[in-house]
Design a protein around this motif. Structure first.
Motif, short mmCIF file in Angstrom:
data_model
loop_
_atom_site.label_atom_id
_atom_site.label_comp_id
_atom_site.label_asym_id
_atom_site.label_seq_id
_atom_site.Cartn_x
_atom_site.Cartn_y
_atom_site.Cartn_z
N GLY A 1 9.90 5.20 2.14
CA GLY A 1 10.17 5.65 0.78
C GLY A 1 11.27 4.84 0.11
O GLY A 1 11.22 4.58 -1.10
N VAL A 2 12.28 4.43 0.88
CA VAL A 2 13.34 3.59 0.32
C VAL A 2 12.76 2.26 -0.15
O VAL A 2 13.07 1.77 -1.25
CB VAL A 2 14.45 3.37 1.36
N ALA A 3 11.90 1.65 0.67
CA ALA A 3 11.27 0.39 0.27
C ALA A 3 10.43 0.57 -0.98
O ALA A 3 10.44 -0.27 -1.90
CB ALA A 3 10.42 -0.15 1.42
N TRP A 4 9.71 1.68 -1.03
CA TRP A 4 8.88 1.99 -2.21
C TRP A 4 9.73 2.10 -3.47
O TRP A 4 9.37 1.56 -4.53
CB TRP A 4 8.13 3.29 -1.94
N GLU A 5 10.88 2.79 -3.35
CA GLU A 5 11.75 2.93 -4.51
C GLU A 5 12.36 1.59 -4.93
O GLU A 5 12.51 1.31 -6.13
CB GLU A 5 12.86 3.93 -4.22
N LEU A 6 12.72 0.77 -3.98
CA LEU A 6 13.24 -0.56 -4.34
C LEU A 6 12.20 -1.37 -5.10
O LEU A 6 12.52 -2.04 -6.09
CB LEU A 6 13.68 -1.30 -3.07
N GLU A 7 10.96 -1.30 -4.64
CA GLU A 7 9.90 -2.03 -5.34
C GLU A 7 9.65 -1.43 -6.73
O GLU A 7 9.44 -2.17 -7.70
CB GLU A 7 8.62 -1.99 -4.49
N GLY B 1 0.79 -1.23 0.00
CA GLY B 1 0.00 0.00 0.00
C GLY B 1 0.81 1.27 0.00
O GLY B 1 0.27 2.35 0.24
N LEU B 2 2.10 1.16 -0.27
CA LEU B 2 2.95 2.34 -0.21
C LEU B 2 2.69 3.30 -1.37
O LEU B 2 2.54 2.87 -2.51
CB LEU B 2 4.43 1.93 -0.23
N ALA B 3 2.63 4.57 -1.05
CA ALA B 3 2.49 5.62 -2.05
C ALA B 3 2.92 6.93 -1.40
O ALA B 3 2.82 7.08 -0.18
CB ALA B 3 1.04 5.73 -2.54
N PRO B 4 3.44 7.87 -2.17
CA PRO B 4 3.81 9.17 -1.59
C PRO B 4 2.65 9.77 -0.81
O PRO B 4 1.50 9.79 -1.29
CB PRO B 4 4.17 10.00 -2.82
N GLY B 5 2.93 10.23 0.39
CA GLY B 5 1.91 10.81 1.24
C GLY B 5 1.22 9.82 2.14
O GLY B 5 0.43 10.22 3.01
N SER B 6 1.50 8.52 1.98
CA SER B 6 0.80 7.50 2.76
C SER B 6 1.42 7.27 4.13
O SER B 6 0.78 6.68 5.00
CB SER B 6 0.75 6.18 1.99
N VAL B 7 2.66 7.71 4.32
CA VAL B 7 3.35 7.50 5.59
C VAL B 7 3.84 8.85 6.10
O VAL B 7 4.66 9.50 5.46
CB VAL B 7 4.56 6.54 5.41
N PRO B 8 3.37 9.30 7.26
CA PRO B 8 3.76 10.61 7.77
C PRO B 8 5.05 10.57 8.57
O PRO B 8 5.52 9.52 9.00
CB PRO B 8 2.57 10.98 8.68
N GLY B 9 5.62 11.76 8.77
CA GLY B 9 6.72 11.91 9.71
C GLY B 9 7.99 11.18 9.31
O GLY B 9 8.26 10.94 8.14
#
Length: 372
Positions: free
Chosen positions: A83-89, A68-76
Motif C-alpha cells: 500500500g505504501v508503494a501504491w500511494e507513492l505511485e 498491478g497494485l490496487a486496494p484488495g489485490s494484496v492480502p495479509g
C-alpha cells in the motif's frame, strides 16, 4: 536513476502518553517512539516487482507487480508495504522494484503501532532507493493514506508521525490539524520515575470494526454541532454542546474527545513546568474517559490500571486504539517491581494470560541504519 542501491532502515513502534482517538478529530496527541523497531533490508531491482518477506511470517516471499497494485489485490501483512508503494505511485513517483526483507521486535496486536512501523520503514526505504527526497512528514502522510485507502483501516496520523519523526529522549507534542509539533524533553529516569508498558497480550476480533464505528460517531457529533471536527468544540463550551446532542452514545464520544484534548494541554503544561509526577492523575482520568465515555477499553486493561494505581502507581491508562493491547503505568523507580508483580498476580487470579511488562524509553524515530 540516482539513490542508494541497497541498505537497511528501521522505524519504531510508539507509545502514546496522552491524547487517544483525538488524531482523526484534528486534536492534540503526545506520543514517543519505543526502542522496538521494524527493520527493512532493501535493494533496488531492475524490474517493477516488489519481493516482500518477513522473518516473523512463515512461507515464501510475496511478489507483487507495481503495475498491478490496487486496494484488495494484496492480502495479509504484505498489504501494508504494498500500500505504501501504491500511494507513492499515486503521488506521482515512479518506483523501481525492490527486494524488501523485514524483521521486527515491535509486539503485534499490542497497540504499539507495529503496522505504522512497517509502513514507515517501507516508505523510508523506497524514498532512499528512488532518491525521492520526501520529508518525514510527507512519508508519514503517505503511510497513513496507505493504511486508510489500501488496507482499509481508517486510522488517524498519530502512529505514522510518531514513527517517522519522534526524537530520542523526547515526547512529541503534535497538533494533528496542521502537523505543527514540538519535541518535549521526557527523561523520566532522571526524576526517579519509570514508565512501564504492560502488554495484556489481548486483541479482540471486533476492534477494527469498532474503531471505524467510533470514528463515524465522532463525525456524527461534529456534524450535529455544526463544526468541521470535534477539535473545534471548546472545552469551556462542552456542557452546552452536549445538551444539543440527543443520542447518549454520541454525547459520550464527544465528551471524551473534548476532555482528552484538554488533558493533553494540561500534561504539556506540567511537563514544561518540570512537574512530571503530577501527570499521573491525568493518565488515570484519561483511562476512565476511554473506558466509560469512548467505550474502547476491556477487562484486562481495566485490571492493569486499577491494580497499578492501588499498588501505588502515580497513574495508568490504556494506550492505542483499545479493545486489548497495552496500558502504560507511571511509577516511582523504587515501586517498579512491586507494581509489575501486583499486575501479574492479578492476571493470574483472574485467569488471564500473563502480561508482558517492559520499561518504555523515548527513542529515535525512523532512520537509515546501514548502507552496504
Amino acid at each position: 536513476m540516482t539513490g542508494v542501491e541497497s541498505g537497511r532502515w528501521a522505524a519504531p513502534g510508539r507509545v502514546n502518553l496522552i491524547g487517544e482517538h483525538t488524531d482523526y478529530n484534528e486534536g492534540f496527541v503526545m506520543p514517543f517512539a519505543l526502542p522496538h523497531t521494524t527493520g527493512a533490508t532493501a535493494a533496488r531491482r531492475a524490474d517493477r516487482v516488489l519481493r516482500l518477506s518477513s522473518a516473523q511470517i512463515d512461507g515464501a516471499p510475496i511478489e507483487v507487480s507495481l503495475d498491478g497494485l490496487a486496494p484488495g489485490s494484496v492480502p495479509g501483512w504484505a498489504a501494508y508495504p504494498a500500500g505504501v508503494a501504491w500511494e507513492l505511485e499515486r503521488a506521482g513517483h515512479r518506483l523501481a522494484g525492490a527486494e524488501l526483507s523485514f524483521d521486527s521486535n515491535v509486539p503485534t496486536g499490542a497497540g504499539l503501532s507495529s503496522s505504522a512501523a512497517l509502513e514507515v520503514v517501507t516508505a523510508l526505504a523506497l524514498n532512499d532507493l528512488n532518491d525521492l527526497g520526501l520529508t518525514p512528514e510527507a512519508l508519514a502522510r503517505l503511510s497513513q493514506r496507505a493504511e486508510n485507502d489500501f488496507v482499509g483501516m481508517p486510522c488517524g496520523i498519530l502512529d505514522q508521525m510518531a514513527s517517522a519523526s519522534c526524537a530520542a529522549g523526547h515526547v512529541l507534542f503534535l497538533d494533528t490539524r496542521d502537523l505543527s509539533r514540538r519535541q518535549v524533553p521526557f527523561d523520566m529516569a532522571s526524576e526517579g520515575l519509570r514508565l512501564l508498558v504492560v502488554d495484556t497480550q489481548v486483541k479482540h476480533s471486533h476492534a477494527d470494526g469498532a474503531y471505524a464505528t467510533r470514528r463515524a460517531e465522532c463525525e456524527t457529533g461534529a456534524a450535529t454541532l455544526g463544526v468541521p471536527f470535534l477539535r473545534d468544540v471548546a472545552y469551556d463550551d462542552l456542557d452546552a454542546a452536549l445538551s444539543r446532542l440527543p443520542d447518549p452514545a454520541i454525547r459520550r464520544r464527544v465528551k471524551h474527545i473534548v476532555t482528552e484534548n484538554r488533558r493533553v494541554e494540561r500534561v504539556i503544561d506540567l511537563l514544561d513546568a518540570g512537574r512530571a509526577r503530577e501527570i499521573g492523575p491525568l493518565l488515570t482520568e484519561g483511562h476512565a474517559s476511554l473506558r466509560d465515555d469512548f467505550e474502547v477499553s476491556c477487562p484486562e486493561l481495566d485490571l492493569v490500571v486499577s491494580t497499578a494505581v492501588a499498588e501505588g502507581a502515580l497513574g495508568a491508562r490504556m494506550t492505542g486504539g483499545g479493545f486489548g493491547g497495552s496500558a502504560i503505568v507511571l511509577v516511582e523507580e523504587e515501586a517498579v517491581d512491586a507494581v509489575a508483580k501486583a499486575v501479574k498476580d492479578a492476571f493470574a487470579t483472574s485467569g488471564y494470560r500473563a502480561p508482558r511488562t517492559f520499561e518504555a524509553t523515548p527513542s529515535e524515530g525512523a532512520r537509515r541504519v546501514a548502507t552496504p
